[in-house]
Design a protein around this motif. Sequence first.
Motif: not given
Ligand code: FES
Length: 281
Positions: A223-226, A228-231, A233, A245
Motif C-alpha cells: 500500500m502507498v496512500d491507502g 484506493g486512488m493511487c493504484g 496496491c 487497501c
Molecule cells: Fe493506493 Fe491502494 S494504496 S490504491
Amino acid sequence: MYKILKAEKLAEKIFLMDVEAPRVARSCQPGEFVIVKMDEKGERIPLTICDFDREKGTVTIVFQIVGASTLKMSELQAGDAFQDFVGPLGQPSEFVKEDFEEVKGRKYLFVAGGVGTAPVYPQVKWMKQHGIDADVIVGAKNKDLLILEDMMKEQAGNLYITTDDGSYVRKGMVTDVIKDLVENQGKQYDVCVAIGPMIMMKFVCKLTKELNIPTIVSMNPIMVDGTGMCGACRLTVGDEVKFACVDGPEFDGHLVNFDEAMKRQQMYKTEEGRAMLKAVE
Ligand code: FES
C-alpha cells in the motif's frame, strides 16, 4: 489533532506509538489499518493496527523507517501529535466476521516476519480473548530485530521464535519451523495466517499449499496512500484484480500472484518507477 501518548524505539528503524484516537479505538478490529498524516503537507502513511484499548481510547501503531516520511515520523515524541489519524480502514480479519462456532473449532497457526509481527499481534490477542489457543511463529533476521516478544508470549498458545542468523532461540526461516511442527511434531492446522515481508509470505504460501493448509496473507506492504486512488496496491488474486487497501489487506495467499506484486512494489519505491507505472496504466 491526535496526541502521541507513548513513543518507543523497538529495534533498529522500528518504532511503536500509542496514539489518542478514541473513535478509531472504539470500532477497530484486527486486520484493519489507519492512515496517519503528520501535518498539512505530510504524506499519507497507511499502517496496520497493532493494538487498541477501547476504554483508554488509544490505538497502537508500529512502523519501520522506509523513507523520508517515516524517518520524520520516527522523530516524534510523546506529547507531539498527528494532524490526521483516519480509520479504521480496510476489512477486518476473516475470523472476526465468520461464525464463531466454526472459528472455535479450527486450529490456527500465525506466522509473523519482522515488522509483520505488529499486525499479527491483535489477531493472536483476539484469539486468546475468545478462548482459542493459537500457535505463533515469529521470525526475525537477528535477535536485535525481534519485536514484541513479551507481548506475543502473553497471548500465544505456543510461541516459536526463529532468527535467520541463529542469534536467538533457533536458526532458520519461518518455513523451517512450519515444516518442523507439521512433519516432525505431528501438528495439524486448519488455517495459517502469514504476515511479513512479501518474499516470506510467498514462500510460506508455497509450503502451506504443499501441506494443504489454507493461508491468509496481508498485502499491507504494497500500500502507498491507502485510499484506493493511487493504484499502487493493485494485485491479482486468482483471476481477479483487487486493491489491497479497499478489498484487503488480507487475501487468500494461495491465490495471490506474489511475483507480480513484488515487481510493482519495487517500482513504487522510486519516483521514476511510479511515473513509469502511471504511464503504462
Ligand atoms: Fe493506493 Fe491502494 S494504496 S490504491
